[in-house]
Design an enzyme around this catalytic site. Structure first.
Site, PDB file in Angstrom:
ATOM      1  N   HIS A   1       0.765  -1.187   0.025  1.00 28.91           N
ATOM      2  CA  HIS A   1      -0.095   0.014   0.067  1.00 28.91           C
ATOM      3  C   HIS A   1       0.904   1.260   0.093  1.00 28.91           C
ATOM      4  O   HIS A   1       1.775   1.455   0.857  1.00 28.91           O
ATOM      5  CB  HIS A   1      -0.789  -0.002   1.538  1.00 28.91           C
ATOM      6  CG  HIS A   1      -1.729   1.136   1.329  1.00 28.91           C
ATOM      7  ND1 HIS A   1      -3.112   0.947   0.489  1.00 28.91           N
ATOM      8  CD2 HIS A   1      -1.863   2.377   1.705  1.00 28.91           C
ATOM      9  CE1 HIS A   1      -3.693   2.244   0.640  1.00 28.91           C
ATOM     10  NE2 HIS A   1      -3.063   2.966   1.419  1.00 28.91           N
ATOM     11  N   SER A   2       0.889   2.111  -0.935  1.00 25.66           N
ATOM     12  CA  SER A   2       1.588   3.521  -1.029  1.00 25.66           C
ATOM     13  C   SER A   2       2.907   2.969  -1.390  1.00 25.66           C
ATOM     14  O   SER A   2       3.339   2.480  -2.244  1.00 25.66           O
ATOM     15  CB  SER A   2       1.197   4.180   0.348  1.00 25.66           C
ATOM     16  OG  SER A   2       1.539   5.544   0.030  1.00 25.66           O
ATOM     17  N   MET A   3       3.572   3.609  -0.388  1.00 27.90           N
ATOM     18  CA  MET A   3       5.153   3.342  -0.379  1.00 27.90           C
ATOM     19  C   MET A   3       5.465   1.623  -0.740  1.00 27.90           C
ATOM     20  O   MET A   3       6.256   1.281  -1.557  1.00 27.90           O
ATOM     21  CB  MET A   3       5.909   3.707   0.533  1.00 27.90           C
ATOM     22  CG  MET A   3       7.533   3.345   0.852  1.00 27.90           C
ATOM     23  SD  MET A   3       8.340   3.833   2.451  1.00 27.90           S
ATOM     24  CE  MET A   3       7.923   2.225   3.223  1.00 27.90           C
TER      25      MET A   3
ATOM     26  N   SER B   1      -1.786  -1.068  -4.292  1.00 25.66           N
ATOM     27  CA  SER B   1      -2.678  -0.267  -3.653  1.00 25.66           C
ATOM     28  C   SER B   1      -2.099   1.048  -3.327  1.00 25.66           C
ATOM     29  O   SER B   1      -0.943   1.410  -2.847  1.00 25.66           O
ATOM     30  CB  SER B   1      -3.051  -0.737  -2.366  1.00 25.66           C
ATOM     31  OG  SER B   1      -4.003  -0.345  -1.569  1.00 25.66           O
TER      32      SER B   1
END
Length: 260
Positions: free
Chosen positions: A105-107, A133
């Site tokens: 998720h993200s990073m 994500s």
């Protein structure tokens, strides 16, 4: 971007297993046909995925604990993507002896993508599925100016705007002092990332985006499909950048369906 100080708790009465310092297994399930390795957002630790094993009971859930957070708080965080994924590839390869998937998720999505490319360079097994994500496609530029070099006040104000961090965290200077180096390191890693063109990956992508996410809009997430030969599916959730919390039940159902 956020950071959670609480340590990884048990999801069930099973005794949690630490495969190594990097890979945890809160609910061991050796009979599961698939391992799911999970990578968190900037500043986040393995506890981000607490409770996921109950919703994704068909897999052996293995959150990744990166240095610089929770029980690894005293270890320096990585600040360059190449160094991180090469080390992570070394740590994860012994546990690719059965089919596995990656969720980030993200990073964590960017790290998952580059980790998969690092595994391919080593001729190691690749994930059967890659969940990406709340992160713009790797070849797209940042929408904003880099944050990691801001002074403390401006940096913390930017972190607040991202949301996801409990407001009371900012009322405790001693806690801020603990988490600031990790947040800066993670944002340095993300902001300094430079995409290097390479052949598309031979595994399917599952793409998740938040309709209200200004950091990684659905339009930013959709172009990930350029980096796979196996097709990509995009699912849009109602929330913002942290829909993995606000839309958790929807996310768990979507993941369970994809994994099935």
């Amino acid at each position: 971007m956020t950071f959670q100080q609480s340590t990884l708790a048990r999801e069930t009465s099973s005794q949690p297993v630490q495969f190594n310092r990097w890979i945890t297994c809160p609910s061991p399930n050796p009979a599961a046909p698939l391992r799911l390795f999970c990578l968190p957002f900037a500043g986040g630790g393995a506890s981000v995925f607490r409770g996921w094993g109950q919703s994704l009971s068909s897999v052996e859930l293995c959150p990744i604990q990166l240095p610089g957070r929770e029980n690894r708080l005293s270890e320096p965080s990585f600040t360059t993507m190449g160094d991180l994924v090469e080390r992570l590839a070394e740590e994860i390869m012994p546990f690719t002896d059965k089919p596995f998937a990656l969720f980030g998720h993200s990073m964590g999505a960017l790290v998952s993508f580059e980790l998969t490319r690092a595994l391919r360079r080593r001729s190691a097994p690749l994930p059967t599925m890659l969940f990406l994500s709340a992160m713009r496609a790797a070849h797209l530029p940042l929408h904003r100016e880099p944050l990691h070099g801001l002074d403390d006040a401006a940096f913390l104000a930017a972190v607040k705007r991202f949301g996801g961090t409990p407001s009371d965290v900012f009322q405790h200077p001693e806690l801020i002092e603990l988490i600031l180096p990790t947040l800066r390191a993670d944002l340095r890693l993300c902001d300094g990332y430079r995409f290097e063109p390479d052949a598309p990956l031979d595994c399917p992508f599952i793409l998740y985006a938040g309709r209200q996410d200004g950091e990684a809009t659905p339009t930013d997430v959709e172009p990930w499909r350029q980096h796979t030969t196996r097709g990509a599916r995009l699912r849009i959730f109602p929330g913002d950048h942290f829909f993995l919390r606000s839309d958790r039940d929807l996310l768990m159902r979507a993941m369970a369906s994809a994994l099935a």
